[in-house]
Write an enzyme that holds these catalytic residues in place. Sequence first.
Site, mmCIF file in Angstrom:
data_model
loop_
_atom_site.group_PDB
_atom_site.id
_atom_site.type_symbol
_atom_site.label_atom_id
_atom_site.label_comp_id
_atom_site.label_asym_id
_atom_site.label_seq_id
_atom_site.Cartn_x
_atom_site.Cartn_y
_atom_site.Cartn_z
ATOM 1 N N CYS A 160 0.811 -1.222 0.000
ATOM 2 C CA CYS A 160 0.000 0.000 0.000
ATOM 3 C C CYS A 160 0.844 1.271 0.000
ATOM 4 C CB CYS A 160 -0.937 -0.021 1.191
ATOM 5 S SG CYS A 160 -1.856 -1.554 1.263
ATOM 6 N N HIS A 292 -3.514 7.711 5.815
ATOM 7 C CA HIS A 292 -3.656 6.370 5.257
ATOM 8 C C HIS A 292 -5.082 5.898 5.574
ATOM 9 C CE1 HIS A 292 -2.239 2.792 3.398
ATOM 10 N NE2 HIS A 292 -2.477 2.041 4.460
ATOM 11 N N GLU A 303 -2.368 5.131 13.613
ATOM 12 C CA GLU A 303 -2.072 6.342 12.835
ATOM 13 C C GLU A 303 -2.451 7.588 13.631
ATOM 14 O OE1 GLU A 303 -3.722 6.520 8.864
ATOM 15 O OE2 GLU A 303 -2.438 8.229 8.355
ATOM 16 N N LYS A 324 -10.075 7.622 1.496
ATOM 17 C CA LYS A 324 -10.436 6.228 1.207
ATOM 18 C C LYS A 324 -11.912 5.971 1.471
ATOM 19 C CE LYS A 324 -6.018 3.793 1.891
ATOM 20 N NZ LYS A 324 -5.077 4.857 2.288
ATOM 21 N N HIS A 329 -9.791 1.738 -0.701
ATOM 22 C CA HIS A 329 -8.359 1.517 -0.534
ATOM 23 C C HIS A 329 -7.828 0.925 -1.833
ATOM 24 C CE1 HIS A 329 -4.469 0.848 0.834
ATOM 25 N NE2 HIS A 329 -4.672 0.134 1.923
ATOM 26 N N PHE A 388 1.341 -2.953 4.448
ATOM 27 C CA PHE A 388 1.664 -4.290 4.927
ATOM 28 C C PHE A 388 3.135 -4.554 4.618
ATOM 29 C CE2 PHE A 388 -2.689 -6.681 4.859
ATOM 30 C CZ PHE A 388 -3.109 -5.901 5.914
#
Lengths: 402, 88
Positions: A160, A292, A303, A324, A329, A388
């Site tokens: 990502c 994010h 976050e 998002k 996403h 990830f």
Amino acid sequence: MTRRVAVTGLGIHSAIGSGCDPVAEALASGKSGIATIQAFDPSRLKCPIAAEITDFVPAAGLTRKHLALLDRHAAFAASAAVEAVDNAGADLAGERTAVIIGTGGASLSTMDQEYFRLYGEGATRLHPFTVPRIMANAAASHITIHYGITGPSFTISSACSSGAHAIGLGYQMIQAGLVDRAIVGGAEAGLTYGNLKAWEGLKVMAPHCCRPFSADREGMVMGEGAAVLVLETLAAARDRAGPVRAEIRGFAMTSDAHDPVHPSLAGAKQVLRQCLADADLQAGDIEYINAHGTGTGANDVIEAQAIRGVFGRHNDHLAVSSTKSMHGHTLGAAGAIECVATILALARGFLPPTINFTTADPECALDVVPNQARPSTANLALSTSFAFGGSNAVLALDLDPA
Amino acid sequence: MADIEQTVIDIIRAKAEDHDGTIDRRSVLVELGLDSLDAIEIVFEIETAFSIDVPYSHNDAGPEFETVADVIDAVSTAMAKPSRAVRD
């Protein structure tokens, strides 16, 4: 003296629109691109929703012969590149331009489709362009051929963070004098039955709705799309009176060295601090962060804690939203789509909202611009990507470079 | 045989998007604006349509498909092979 890097071209395909103007309008109105999947029968999915591009029309100049060689993600990238190059108005041919495209899964659409024919339907042959469609550098390669670019070209895959890494590396290569221009961005098209089943296995997907930072959030919703930026030196852009849409003010990338799927507070704080340092900015200078903000339990808490930790007392003056909630996403495209969304929104004088927000979560104590866009004069912003694998990337943008 | 000819011509016509005129057995493939990538796709679509293997390789000199008739003849030859039903 360090070479400064300007963004002069933008192109985008997403579930909330294709092209800069439609996407900007969608961000301003808080449009949701998330709906029941149409590409295939999603009835065997527990989470049958996605931010899907249902009306993809490739940009003019991309012929049937071009598209026959491109996976869906590469077609998105190729088309977004046409828009970005057109509105940059720069001559990009030659060896002083780089092409760097980020993608997480690259050609998942082609693999799912072609291998289903082989394993599921008993086909004895696959389409002869399966290999050129599957090769992970297809999007970057196509763009070099289309524009006569003979400088370096490659694909970055860091889940990502791929799109943010591609932009950041283009920025660094121009800054270092390795090239003078770069076409950078991210692309993803992973809305296949196989890929969505794989994601369901991780138990992070939302069955109904994407509501980042909301106490009742239920997970992430996958999206697809691409965003492409044209970068060049700020000096060259000004010399040719080109359209300076923003300056890439700073970039940082780090690794958590912690866990393949669980985010790290220390890693997130570190990359935020390093980006501010690279941009030569103080925490109090930043007015907006495009987070994010995946909508998962773990990401949003970590976050928010990282932002609160790094920005301290400045949090009172800091807006943080997750677009998002609108465009889903988009994985390897996310860093690029969110960077472009940030530039489009700030250039038009508003902060894009976090839609579907219902209830404040004390563990995510941020001003998330809930549900409605907000007028703003903000010029300095960050766009965060936490992938990830623990690969983090943060971009700093200045909409009004001195 | 007429069916083979018409199907082959239909497949070729779909790829020859820059060609406005008629396409018949005598048409020359390069004059229809077709290149090597088009040829690969045409062979694939013919193989799928007739469940045959067309002996065509990028790595050797032959068979050369110069005209539409060359393609039709290659399909007819492949169709006549008794083993094709086993292969597909």
